[in-house]
Design an enzyme around this catalytic site. Structure first.
Site, PDB file in Angstrom:
ATOM      1  N   ASP A  36      15.291 -33.885  91.944  1.00 35.10           N
ATOM      2  CA  ASP A  36      16.316 -32.847  92.091  1.00 35.10           C
ATOM      3  C   ASP A  36      15.683 -31.449  92.074  1.00 35.10           C
ATOM      4  O   ASP A  36      14.610 -31.253  91.509  1.00 35.10           O
ATOM      5  CB  ASP A  36      17.338 -32.979  90.948  1.00 35.10           C
ATOM      6  CG  ASP A  36      18.654 -32.296  91.286  1.00 35.10           C
ATOM      7  OD1 ASP A  36      18.853 -31.909  92.457  1.00 35.10           O
ATOM      8  OD2 ASP A  36      19.479 -32.136  90.375  1.00 35.10           O
ATOM      9  N   HIS A  53      13.368 -29.248 100.817  1.00 34.37           N
ATOM     10  CA  HIS A  53      13.361 -30.697 101.097  1.00 34.37           C
ATOM     11  C   HIS A  53      12.020 -31.123 101.699  1.00 34.37           C
ATOM     12  O   HIS A  53      11.488 -32.178 101.364  1.00 34.37           O
ATOM     13  CB  HIS A  53      14.506 -31.060 102.044  1.00 34.37           C
ATOM     14  CG  HIS A  53      15.859 -30.840 101.439  1.00 34.37           C
ATOM     15  ND1 HIS A  53      16.204 -31.342 100.199  1.00 34.37           N
ATOM     16  CD2 HIS A  53      16.948 -30.160 101.873  1.00 34.37           C
ATOM     17  CE1 HIS A  53      17.445 -30.970  99.912  1.00 34.37           C
ATOM     18  NE2 HIS A  53      17.914 -30.252 100.907  1.00 34.37           N
ATOM     19  N   LEU A 147       1.033 -51.363  94.277  1.00 35.28           N
ATOM     20  CA  LEU A 147       2.238 -50.724  93.730  1.00 35.28           C
ATOM     21  C   LEU A 147       3.469 -50.968  94.626  1.00 35.28           C
ATOM     22  O   LEU A 147       3.360 -50.936  95.848  1.00 35.28           O
ATOM     23  CB  LEU A 147       1.942 -49.230  93.632  1.00 35.28           C
ATOM     24  CG  LEU A 147       2.867 -48.355  92.787  1.00 35.28           C
ATOM     25  CD1 LEU A 147       2.073 -47.203  92.173  1.00 35.28           C
ATOM     26  CD2 LEU A 147       4.022 -47.807  93.580  1.00 35.28           C
TER      27      LEU A 147
HETATM   28  C1  IPE Z   1      20.996 -36.521  92.967  1.00 29.55           C
HETATM   29  O1  IPE Z   1      20.911 -35.148  93.134  1.00 29.55           O
HETATM   30  C2  IPE Z   1      20.625 -37.239  94.216  1.00 29.55           C
HETATM   31  C3  IPE Z   1      19.226 -37.145  94.602  1.00 29.55           C
HETATM   32  C4  IPE Z   1      18.271 -36.546  93.940  1.00 29.55           C
HETATM   33  C5  IPE Z   1      18.887 -37.801  95.840  1.00 29.55           C
HETATM   34  P1  IPE Z   1      22.203 -34.251  93.493  1.00 29.55           P
HETATM   35  O2  IPE Z   1      21.737 -32.852  93.541  1.00 29.55           O
HETATM   36  O3  IPE Z   1      22.878 -34.793  94.682  1.00 29.55           O
HETATM   37  O4  IPE Z   1      23.144 -34.506  92.235  1.00 29.55           O
HETATM   38  P2  IPE Z   1      24.322 -33.625  91.642  1.00 29.55           P
HETATM   39  O5  IPE Z   1      25.264 -33.327  92.756  1.00 29.55           O
HETATM   40  O6  IPE Z   1      23.720 -32.375  91.082  1.00 29.55           O
HETATM   41  O7  IPE Z   1      24.905 -34.483  90.570  1.00 29.55           O
HETATM   42  C1  IPE Z   2      17.468 -32.911  95.667  1.00 28.24           C
HETATM   43  O1  IPE Z   2      17.461 -31.523  95.687  1.00 28.24           O
HETATM   44  C2  IPE Z   2      17.457 -33.516  97.059  1.00 28.24           C
HETATM   45  C3  IPE Z   2      18.715 -34.181  97.443  1.00 28.24           C
HETATM   46  C4  IPE Z   2      19.713 -34.364  96.663  1.00 28.24           C
HETATM   47  C5  IPE Z   2      18.805 -34.665  98.804  1.00 28.24           C
HETATM   48  P1  IPE Z   2      18.802 -30.689  95.870  1.00 28.24           P
HETATM   49  O2  IPE Z   2      19.021 -30.440  97.322  1.00 28.24           O
HETATM   50  O3  IPE Z   2      19.923 -31.348  95.163  1.00 28.24           O
HETATM   51  O4  IPE Z   2      18.419 -29.339  95.148  1.00 28.24           O
HETATM   52  P2  IPE Z   2      19.383 -28.421  94.260  1.00 28.24           P
HETATM   53  O5  IPE Z   2      19.956 -29.285  93.190  1.00 28.24           O
HETATM   54  O6  IPE Z   2      20.437 -27.888  95.196  1.00 28.24           O
HETATM   55  O7  IPE Z   2      18.477 -27.354  93.735  1.00 28.24           O
HETATM   56 MG    MG Z   3      20.649 -31.206  93.293  1.00 22.51          MG
END
Ligand code: IPE
Ligand code: IPE
Ligand code: MG
Length: 256
Positions: A36, A53, A147
Site C-alpha cells: 500500500d 504504481h 520460492l
Molecule cells: C489494498 O489497498 C489493496 C492492495 C494493496 C492491492 P487499498 O489502498 O485498496 O486499501 P484501502 O482502500 O485503503 O482499504
Molecule cells: C497500493 O497503493 C496499490 C493498489 C491498491 C493498487 P495505493 O494506490 O492504494 O496507494 P495510496 O493508498 O493511495 O497511497
Molecule cells: Mg491504498
C-alpha cells in the site's frame, strides 16, 4: 509427537504452525504483503499516481530477492483487490498495463531463479493481454522448485470464499462432508500454507479483503513506509518483530 484430535471446524495445526526455527530465531514460512501507499509515494514527489504504481511494481523483485535471502519459501503480494475496480478507469487501465509489462519482463528472471509463480484471484475481468502474460508465466514456472511467489490480482477474500462455496455446491458435495479441510481445497491458495506474517505498508492497519480465510492466526506488521520505499532494512525489521512474537493458536505454550 501426537497431535490432539481436531474437530472438522478446527484449523489443522500443520497449516497454522508453519514457521521454522533458524539459529534460535523464528522465521516465517509464508510472508504476505499488502503493498500500500503507491499513490502517497507519488504525491509526495509531485508525480502522478501511476508513477507510484510503476515504482511499486519494480519493488516486488527487490523484496522477492530479499525474502529468498532470508530462506523464506512462500511469498504473496497483494497487487489489486476486487474493490480496486472502483478507482478511476485511467488508473485501473494503467495498473493493468504496468502489471502485464512487468510479468512479461520478469518471466525469464523468474524461470532462471527457479521461482514458482502462483496466481490468486479472478481472471475473467482482466485484459486478454494480462491473462496471456499470466498463463505464460504459470506455464513456464510450474515445475520450478524454489520460492513460491503468489500474486493476488483481482483478488478478494470474500470473493474467494464465495466462489469456493459455489463450486462445492455445483460439485454436489453432501453438507456433512463440508469441513474446513474441504473448503480449503477449493480456495485459490489450496496448495499454499496460511501466511505466518502479513506486512502492510504505508501505516495502515486493515486487511482490505486480503486472505480473509487464511489469516486467522497470521501475525500482523504495519510499516510506516510507503511500498515503493519498503526495502531490505524495512523487511528485516518486520522479520525481527515476527521472531519476537509468541504464537499460541488458542492453546497454551508448554511452559505455561
Ligand atoms: C489494498 O489497498 C489493496 C492492495 C494493496 C492491492 P487499498 O489502498 O485498496 O486499501 P484501502 O482502500 O485503503 O482499504
Ligand atoms: C497500493 O497503493 C496499490 C493498489 C491498491 C493498487 P495505493 O494506490 O492504494 O496507494 P495510496 O493508498 O493511495 O497511497
Ligand atoms: Mg491504498
Amino acid at each position: 509427537m501426537s497431535k490432539p484430535a481436531l474437530s472438522s471446524t478446527s484449523i489443522p495445526i500443520s497449516r497454522v504452525c508453519a514457521q521454522v526455527q533458524t539459529n534460535g530465531h523464528s522465521v516465517p514460512t509464508h510472508v504476505a504483503i499488502i503493498m500500500d501507499g503507491n499513490g502517497r509515494w507519488a504525491r509526495r514527489r509531485g508525480l502522478p499516481r501511476i508513477e507510484g504504481h510503476r515504482e511499486g511494481t519494480r519493488n516486488v523483485s527487490r523484496i522477492l530477492d530479499a525474502l529468498g535471502k532470508h530462506g523464506i519459501p512462500y511469498a504473496t503480494f497483494f497487487a489489486f483487490s476486487t474493490e480496486n475496480w472502483n478507482r478511476p478507469r485511467v488508473e485501473v487501465q494503467a495498473i493493468m498495463t504496468i502489471l502485464e509489462e512487468t510479468i512479461d519482463k520478469e518471466t525469464p528472471t523468474l524461470v532462471e531463479k527457479n521461482v514458482c509463480f502462483r496466481y490468486l484471484g479472478r481472471t475473467d475481468r482482466l485484459t486478454p493481454q494480462l491473462r496471456n502474460a499470466i498463463t505464460r508465466v504459470l506455464e513456464l514456472t510450474k515445475n520450478n522448485t524454489g520460492l513460491t511467489l503468489s500474486v493476488a490480482l483481482d483478488y478478494g477474500g470474500r470473493d474467494e470464499i464465495l466462489q469456493a462455496v459455489r463450486q462445492i455446491a455445483s460439485d454436489g458435495v453432501p453438507p456433512e462432508q463440508i469441513d474446513g479441510e474441504l473448503l480449503q481445497r477449493y480456495l485459490y491458495t489450496h496448495d499454499v500454507p496460511d501466511p505466518d506474517l502479513i506486512v502492510r505498508t504505508a501505516g495502515e492497519h486493515r486487511l482490505s479483503n486480503f486472505l480473509v480465510w487464511q489469516s486467522v492466526y497470521s501475525e500482523y506488521y504495519s510499516s510506516q513506509v510507503c511500498w515503493p520505499d519498503f526495502d531490505e532494512a524495512e523487511l528485516a525489521k518486520a522479520l525481527r518483530a515476527f521472531s519476537q512474537r509468541k504464537r499460541r493458536f488458542g492453546a497454551l505454550p508448554p511452559e505455561e
